[in-house]
Scaffold this motif. Structure first.
Motif, PDB file in Angstrom:
ATOM      1  N   LEU A  44       0.944  -1.678  -0.175  1.00 43.25           N
ATOM      2  CA  LEU A  44      -0.004  -0.248   0.103  1.00 43.25           C
ATOM      3  C   LEU A  44       1.348   1.164   0.515  1.00 43.25           C
ATOM      4  O   LEU A  44       0.987   2.086  -0.699  1.00 43.25           O
ATOM      5  CB  LEU A  44      -0.786  -0.137   1.411  1.00 43.25           C
ATOM      6  CG  LEU A  44      -1.976  -1.166   1.390  1.00 43.25           C
ATOM      7  CD1 LEU A  44      -3.165  -1.089   2.492  1.00 43.25           C
ATOM      8  CD2 LEU A  44      -3.253  -0.873  -0.071  1.00 43.25           C
ATOM      9  N   ALA A  45       1.719   1.456   0.355  1.00 47.90           N
ATOM     10  CA  ALA A  45       2.954   2.585   0.610  1.00 47.90           C
ATOM     11  C   ALA A  45       3.281   3.326  -0.224  1.00 47.90           C
ATOM     12  O   ALA A  45       3.446   3.480  -0.803  1.00 47.90           O
ATOM     13  CB  ALA A  45       3.867   2.274   1.953  1.00 47.90           C
ATOM     14  N   GLU A  46       3.597   1.813  -1.171  1.00 42.14           N
ATOM     15  CA  GLU A  46       4.333   2.023  -2.909  1.00 42.14           C
ATOM     16  C   GLU A  46       3.307   2.866  -3.981  1.00 42.14           C
ATOM     17  O   GLU A  46       3.672   3.874  -3.953  1.00 42.14           O
ATOM     18  CB  GLU A  46       4.857   0.993  -3.280  1.00 42.14           C
ATOM     19  CG  GLU A  46       5.645   0.670  -4.545  1.00 42.14           C
ATOM     20  CD  GLU A  46       4.908   1.066  -5.542  1.00 42.14           C
ATOM     21  OE1 GLU A  46       4.636   1.713  -6.761  1.00 42.14           O
ATOM     22  OE2 GLU A  46       3.893   0.054  -5.498  1.00 42.14           O
ATOM     23  N   ARG A  47       2.219   2.393  -3.235  1.00 42.84           N
ATOM     24  CA  ARG A  47       1.351   2.691  -4.276  1.00 42.84           C
ATOM     25  C   ARG A  47       1.111   4.935  -3.420  1.00 42.84           C
ATOM     26  O   ARG A  47       0.373   5.391  -4.499  1.00 42.84           O
ATOM     27  CB  ARG A  47      -0.810   1.983  -4.279  1.00 42.84           C
ATOM     28  CG  ARG A  47      -1.000   2.386  -4.680  1.00 42.84           C
ATOM     29  CD  ARG A  47      -2.933   1.800  -3.896  1.00 42.84           C
ATOM     30  NE  ARG A  47      -3.869   2.834  -4.744  1.00 42.84           N
ATOM     31  CZ  ARG A  47      -4.984   3.693  -4.384  1.00 42.84           C
ATOM     32  NH1 ARG A  47      -4.580   3.883  -3.334  1.00 42.84           N
ATOM     33  NH2 ARG A  47      -5.382   3.808  -5.357  1.00 42.84           N
ATOM     34  N   SER A  48       0.456   4.513  -2.985  1.00 46.96           N
ATOM     35  CA  SER A  48       0.259   6.020  -2.124  1.00 46.96           C
ATOM     36  C   SER A  48       1.294   6.849  -2.671  1.00 46.96           C
ATOM     37  O   SER A  48       1.633   7.521  -2.928  1.00 46.96           O
ATOM     38  CB  SER A  48       0.149   6.212  -0.290  1.00 46.96           C
ATOM     39  OG  SER A  48      -1.280   5.171  -0.167  1.00 46.96           O
ATOM     40  N   GLY A  49       3.097   6.073  -2.322  1.00 45.26           N
ATOM     41  CA  GLY A  49       3.949   6.982  -2.681  1.00 45.26           C
ATOM     42  C   GLY A  49       4.122   7.688  -4.644  1.00 45.26           C
ATOM     43  O   GLY A  49       4.574   8.737  -5.213  1.00 45.26           O
TER      44      GLY A  49
END
Length: 157
Positions: A44-49
């Motif tokens: 999820l953090a990769e997507r948000s970033g």
């Protein structure tokens, strides 16, 4: 706020649930659709970033913390049939289409007729190389000697 995010895959039936903080797949293995076999964790953090890097302050809360995400919009950690860990990349075309849609850009508008129809001005720039009108006398004055004197000194030196 829901503690689960629904994951669907374009053109496929069924859905799975992941934890909204860690991305851990919550749906039991025997209840998952076939396309979700072996998935363990969504990044999820990769997507948000990825979206934040491209949208900055324009990143909406809906995009940053959605209730539903397409499988293609996430990178995944999973386990293959041999029991080895695998990394699945997000579909970059899917993401670019989504980004273009949010920005009102037609990715198929190759000649710019739709994307730039409201442009205020357009310009064509033609560049030609031109030299400054500098005479040998001006250079001699700046150097304090003529080119021929400098050439002679270099040859004799």
């Amino acid at each position: 706020m829901s503690k689960q995010i629904i994951i669907t895959k374009t053109g496929e039936e069924g859905a799975i649930f992941i934890d909204h903080l860690e991305g851990k797949v919550l749906t039991a293995a025997d209840e998952r659709p076939e396309w979700a076999d072996g998935l363990a964790n969504a990044m999820l953090a990769e997507r948000s970033g990825w979206y934040e890097k491209r949208l900055g302050k324009q990143l909406s809360a809906e995009l940053a913390r959605p209730e539903t995400i397409a499988f293609e919009d996430l990178e995944w950690i999973g386990i293959d049939a041999e029991g080895d860990e695998v990394h699945l990349e997000a579909d970059q075309d899917y993401r670019m289409d989504k980004l273009a849609e949010m920005m009102g850009i037609d990715r198929q508008d190759f000649d710019g007729e739709k994307n730039f129809k409201n442009a205020i001005a357009s310009a064509e720039v033609a560049h030609t190389y031109a030299t400054q009108p500098t005479s040998e006398a001006t250079l001699e004055e700046a150097e304090g000697q003529s080119f021929t004197e400098a050439a002679k000194a270099a040859a004799n030196g």
